[in-house]
Motif scaffolding. Structure first.
Motif, PDB file in Angstrom:
ATOM      1  N   UNK A   1      12.039  16.627  35.241  1.00 35.78           N
ATOM      2  CA  UNK A   1      11.045  16.062  34.315  1.00 35.78           C
ATOM      3  C   UNK A   1      10.443  17.176  33.457  1.00 35.78           C
ATOM      4  N   UNK A   2      10.128  18.302  34.103  1.00 36.18           N
ATOM      5  CA  UNK A   2       9.599  19.456  33.360  1.00 36.18           C
ATOM      6  C   UNK A   2      10.631  19.925  32.324  1.00 36.18           C
ATOM      7  N   UNK A   3      11.896  20.035  32.742  1.00 37.68           N
ATOM      8  CA  UNK A   3      12.943  20.484  31.792  1.00 37.68           C
ATOM      9  C   UNK A   3      13.010  19.552  30.582  1.00 37.68           C
ATOM     10  N   UNK A   4      12.959  18.233  30.846  1.00 38.80           N
ATOM     11  CA  UNK A   4      13.052  17.259  29.749  1.00 38.80           C
ATOM     12  C   UNK A   4      11.830  17.321  28.836  1.00 38.80           C
ATOM     13  N   UNK A   5      10.679  17.620  29.454  1.00 38.47           N
ATOM     14  CA  UNK A   5       9.433  17.721  28.694  1.00 38.47           C
ATOM     15  C   UNK A   5       9.440  18.960  27.782  1.00 38.47           C
ATOM     16  N   UNK A   6       9.984  20.056  28.289  1.00 40.09           N
ATOM     17  CA  UNK A   6       9.919  21.335  27.586  1.00 40.09           C
ATOM     18  C   UNK A   6      11.022  21.510  26.536  1.00 40.09           C
ATOM     19  N   UNK A   7      12.137  20.794  26.733  1.00 38.95           N
ATOM     20  CA  UNK A   7      13.286  20.991  25.847  1.00 38.95           C
ATOM     21  C   UNK A   7      13.580  19.696  25.078  1.00 38.95           C
ATOM     22  N   UNK A   8      14.379  19.786  24.000  1.00 35.94           N
ATOM     23  CA  UNK A   8      14.705  18.582  23.218  1.00 35.94           C
ATOM     24  C   UNK A   8      15.784  17.751  23.907  1.00 35.94           C
ATOM     25  N   UNK A   9      16.728  18.442  24.555  1.00 37.61           N
ATOM     26  CA  UNK A   9      17.837  17.732  25.221  1.00 37.61           C
ATOM     27  C   UNK A   9      18.142  18.388  26.558  1.00 37.61           C
ATOM     28  N   UNK A  10      18.406  17.581  27.572  1.00 40.08           N
ATOM     29  CA  UNK A  10      18.827  18.103  28.880  1.00 40.08           C
ATOM     30  C   UNK A  10      20.003  17.247  29.356  1.00 40.08           C
ATOM     31  N   UNK A  11      21.110  17.924  29.671  1.00 43.88           N
ATOM     32  CA  UNK A  11      22.311  17.213  30.108  1.00 43.88           C
ATOM     33  C   UNK A  11      22.770  17.827  31.425  1.00 43.88           C
ATOM     34  N   UNK A  12      22.971  17.010  32.432  1.00 46.30           N
ATOM     35  CA  UNK A  12      23.355  17.543  33.738  1.00 46.30           C
ATOM     36  C   UNK A  12      24.731  17.017  34.114  1.00 46.30           C
ATOM     37  N   UNK A  13      25.592  17.925  34.534  1.00 44.20           N
ATOM     38  CA  UNK A  13      26.923  17.534  34.966  1.00 44.20           C
ATOM     39  C   UNK A  13      27.119  18.143  36.352  1.00 44.20           C
ATOM     40  N   UNK A  14      27.483  17.331  37.329  1.00 44.54           N
ATOM     41  CA  UNK A  14      27.565  17.857  38.687  1.00 44.54           C
ATOM     42  C   UNK A  14      28.652  17.160  39.485  1.00 44.54           C
ATOM     43  N   UNK A  15      29.287  17.914  40.347  1.00 43.18           N
ATOM     44  CA  UNK A  15      30.307  17.350  41.235  1.00 43.18           C
ATOM     45  C   UNK A  15      30.035  17.852  42.645  1.00 43.18           C
ATOM     46  N   UNK A  16      29.850  16.926  43.602  1.00 44.86           N
ATOM     47  CA  UNK A  16      29.590  17.355  44.975  1.00 44.86           C
ATOM     48  C   UNK A  16      30.659  18.343  45.455  1.00 44.86           C
ATOM     49  N   UNK A  17      30.187  19.446  46.034  1.00 43.88           N
ATOM     50  CA  UNK A  17      31.104  20.462  46.552  1.00 43.88           C
ATOM     51  C   UNK A  17      31.554  21.477  45.517  1.00 43.88           C
ATOM     52  N   UNK A  18      31.349  21.164  44.228  1.00 49.45           N
ATOM     53  CA  UNK A  18      31.832  22.090  43.185  1.00 49.45           C
ATOM     54  C   UNK A  18      30.709  22.784  42.433  1.00 49.45           C
ATOM     55  N   UNK A  19      29.585  22.086  42.302  1.00 51.95           N
ATOM     56  CA  UNK A  19      28.463  22.736  41.627  1.00 51.95           C
ATOM     57  C   UNK A  19      27.848  21.907  40.518  1.00 51.95           C
ATOM     58  N   UNK A  20      26.920  22.539  39.825  1.00 57.38           N
ATOM     59  CA  UNK A  20      26.093  21.834  38.842  1.00 57.38           C
ATOM     60  C   UNK A  20      25.947  22.658  37.571  1.00 57.38           C
ATOM     61  N   UNK A  21      26.011  21.962  36.445  1.00 59.53           N
ATOM     62  CA  UNK A  21      25.788  22.602  35.147  1.00 59.53           C
ATOM     63  C   UNK A  21      24.673  21.872  34.420  1.00 59.53           C
ATOM     64  N   UNK A  22      23.660  22.603  34.016  1.00 59.29           N
ATOM     65  CA  UNK A  22      22.543  22.019  33.263  1.00 59.29           C
ATOM     66  C   UNK A  22      22.562  22.608  31.861  1.00 59.29           C
ATOM     67  N   UNK A  23      22.732  21.741  30.860  1.00 54.85           N
ATOM     68  CA  UNK A  23      22.752  22.199  29.462  1.00 54.85           C
ATOM     69  C   UNK A  23      21.499  21.719  28.759  1.00 54.85           C
ATOM     70  N   UNK A  24      20.798  22.641  28.127  1.00 47.38           N
ATOM     71  CA  UNK A  24      19.555  22.263  27.452  1.00 47.38           C
ATOM     72  C   UNK A  24      19.580  22.779  26.016  1.00 47.38           C
ATOM     73  N   UNK A  25      18.885  22.041  25.155  1.00 46.50           N
ATOM     74  CA  UNK A  25      18.793  22.467  23.750  1.00 46.50           C
ATOM     75  C   UNK A  25      17.369  22.387  23.269  1.00 46.50           C
ATOM     76  N   UNK A  26      17.024  23.294  22.381  1.00 47.17           N
ATOM     77  CA  UNK A  26      15.697  23.217  21.761  1.00 47.17           C
ATOM     78  C   UNK A  26      15.763  23.822  20.353  1.00 47.17           C
ATOM     79  N   UNK A  27      15.169  23.122  19.414  1.00 42.87           N
ATOM     80  CA  UNK A  27      15.062  23.660  18.043  1.00 42.87           C
ATOM     81  C   UNK A  27      13.685  24.282  17.894  1.00 42.87           C
TER      82      UNK A  27
END
Ligand SMILES: Nc1ncnc2c1ncn2[C@@H]1O[C@H](COP(=O)(O)OP(=O)(O)O)[C@@H](O)[C@H]1O
Ligand SMILES: [Mg+2]
Length: 142
Positions: free
Chosen positions: A113-139
């Motif tokens: 929630x904090x990430x979404x509040x602070x940034x313009x875009x937050x995208x999370x991609x995750x696969x159990x056992x493989x890991x997590x990628x969080x992509x954020x954008x801000x202008x």
């Protein structure tokens, strides 16, 4: 159009490196002359994502690798935080405010929630056992 700039860093999943991540991202972003508030927001968002990678992804195992990639062009910043930890079963559920799998009271389930509040875009991609990628954008303000 101004040229794109990029950086990448990697560090081990130890909590002492949360402060390092904040300082490193600030040092890179400072080149864009952000406002105090913009810099604060970006540091907070990165901090939440890195903390998640360390405590949830690697479950406090201290030899996992956390990578941060950051780029900008024309005052639009993108930041990616990557771990190869346990991953998330349901990203949709994990991103609900107050959802947490942690038993410690200090973890309130508000990191995403904090990430979404602070940034313009937050995208999370995750696969159990493989890991997590969080992509954020801000202008940034021009
Ligand atoms: N990098 C990650 N790897 C594995 N699980 C994660 C990761 N990031 C978040 N999660 C899961 O999503 C939940 C919600 O995260 P968050 O909103 O930051 O709240 P909190 O960290 O306080 O639990 C976490 O409790 C955890 O189960
Ligand atoms: Mg969190």
């Amino acid at each position: 159009m101004p040229k794109r700039n990029e950086m990448q860093i990697q560090f081990l999943s130890q909590s002492v490196n949360e402060a390092f991540a904040r300082v490193a991202i600030s040092a890179f972003i400072t080149q864009l002359d952000p406002t105090v508030e913009e810099l604060y927001d970006i540091k907070m968002a990165v901090s939440e994502a890195v903390t998640n990678a360390i405590i949830h992804g690697y479950e406090d195992k201290e030899d996992g690798i956390v990578a941060i990639k950051c780029g900008y062009q024309d005052k639009v910043i993108d930041i990616t935080i990557i771990d190869e930890g346990k991953g998330i079963k349901s990203v949709e559920e994990a991103m609900q405010p107050l959802y947490t799998t942690s038993l410690e009271e200090e973890r309130a389930g508000l990191g995403f929630t904090v990430m979404q509040e602070m940034m313009d875009e937050v995208e999370v991609c995750s696969h159990p056992g493989l890991g997590t990628t969080v992509k954020m954008k801000k202008s940034l303000e021009k």
